[in-house]
Write a protein that holds these residues in place. Sequence first.
Motif, PDB file in Angstrom:
ATOM      1  N   PRO A 172      33.090 -16.638   8.898  1.00  0.00           N
ATOM      2  CA  PRO A 172      32.322 -17.530   8.019  1.00  0.00           C
ATOM      3  C   PRO A 172      30.825 -17.635   8.300  1.00  0.00           C
ATOM      4  N   ASN A 173      30.202 -16.563   8.769  1.00  0.00           N
ATOM      5  CA  ASN A 173      28.743 -16.566   8.851  1.00  0.00           C
ATOM      6  C   ASN A 173      28.160 -15.465   7.981  1.00  0.00           C
ATOM      7  N   TYR A 174      28.985 -14.922   7.102  1.00  0.00           N
ATOM      8  CA  TYR A 174      28.581 -13.860   6.201  1.00  0.00           C
ATOM      9  C   TYR A 174      27.582 -14.433   5.197  1.00  0.00           C
ATOM     10  N   ILE A 175      26.294 -14.230   5.459  1.00  0.00           N
ATOM     11  CA  ILE A 175      25.249 -14.850   4.651  1.00  0.00           C
ATOM     12  C   ILE A 175      24.672 -13.874   3.630  1.00  0.00           C
ATOM     13  N   LEU A 176      24.445 -12.650   4.026  1.00  0.00           N
ATOM     14  CA  LEU A 176      23.822 -11.677   3.131  1.00  0.00           C
ATOM     15  C   LEU A 176      24.869 -10.754   2.530  1.00  0.00           C
ATOM     16  N   PRO A 177      24.601 -10.198   1.327  1.00  0.00           N
ATOM     17  CA  PRO A 177      25.574  -9.275   0.728  1.00  0.00           C
ATOM     18  C   PRO A 177      25.692  -8.004   1.561  1.00  0.00           C
ATOM     19  N   ILE A 199      26.231 -33.492   4.227  1.00  0.00           N
ATOM     20  CA  ILE A 199      27.472 -33.484   5.005  1.00  0.00           C
ATOM     21  C   ILE A 199      27.264 -32.639   6.267  1.00  0.00           C
ATOM     22  N   VAL A 200      27.723 -33.169   7.397  1.00  0.00           N
ATOM     23  CA  VAL A 200      27.640 -32.461   8.667  1.00  0.00           C
ATOM     24  C   VAL A 200      28.737 -31.419   8.729  1.00  0.00           C
ATOM     25  N   LEU A 201      28.392 -30.218   9.152  1.00  0.00           N
ATOM     26  CA  LEU A 201      29.368 -29.145   9.311  1.00  0.00           C
ATOM     27  C   LEU A 201      29.986 -29.229  10.694  1.00  0.00           C
ATOM     28  N   VAL A 258      27.177 -21.901   0.680  1.00  0.00           N
ATOM     29  CA  VAL A 258      27.877 -23.011   1.332  1.00  0.00           C
ATOM     30  C   VAL A 258      26.921 -23.784   2.246  1.00  0.00           C
ATOM     31  N   PHE A 259      26.154 -23.053   3.059  1.00  0.00           N
ATOM     32  CA  PHE A 259      25.232 -23.733   3.972  1.00  0.00           C
ATOM     33  C   PHE A 259      24.173 -24.514   3.213  1.00  0.00           C
ATOM     34  N   ARG A 260      23.721 -23.983   2.099  1.00  0.00           N
ATOM     35  CA  ARG A 260      22.752 -24.714   1.272  1.00  0.00           C
ATOM     36  C   ARG A 260      23.382 -25.966   0.660  1.00  0.00           C
TER      37      ARG A 260
END
Length: 166
Positions: free
Chosen positions: A131-136, A159-161, A150-152
């Motif tokens: 779940p850190n897949y940020i870029l395509p 909300i705190v992750l 999701v992070f945005r």
Amino acid sequence: GPQMNKKVMRRLQQSPLAGEQRRYVEHRGAYDPHARLRDMDLMGIDQVMIIPTMLVANFPFIENVEGAYALARAYNDWVRDYCAAAPDRLYPAAFLPLQSPHYTCEELDRVAARGFRVALIRPIDARGKYPNYILPGLTGGAPTNTMDKVFRKLEETGIVLGMHTF
């Protein structure tokens, strides 16, 4: 429950127990908030965040995206109701359906509107999707279909992750 550990549980499970003893090892606090509050009082705990331990352990392996989304919504509704028994002592942690960044963002909006302060993900490589897949990737995709979205949304909702690693 108070004073319980795996060694004690194993021994109790192998022993004949009286009715009151069976009720004690049943862990009613897992599904009855009033029992949880009694356990907390016995242990001297004022407040807790309710975390879905078994869900955290197994949820990342769900392959059906719509099923994962439905399960996350159902759990989040249940935990909100559970914590309503003592909102000054029991705090719900939402669980996110990371199988789909789109559904995750929808659920973040939904739980934020319901007053959740924390949402959980489990950072493991389940089904090849950490779940850190940020870029395509090189095979295609767009940043809007990645964890960046999701992070945005977490930042937007406030909300705190929570990362529950196990």
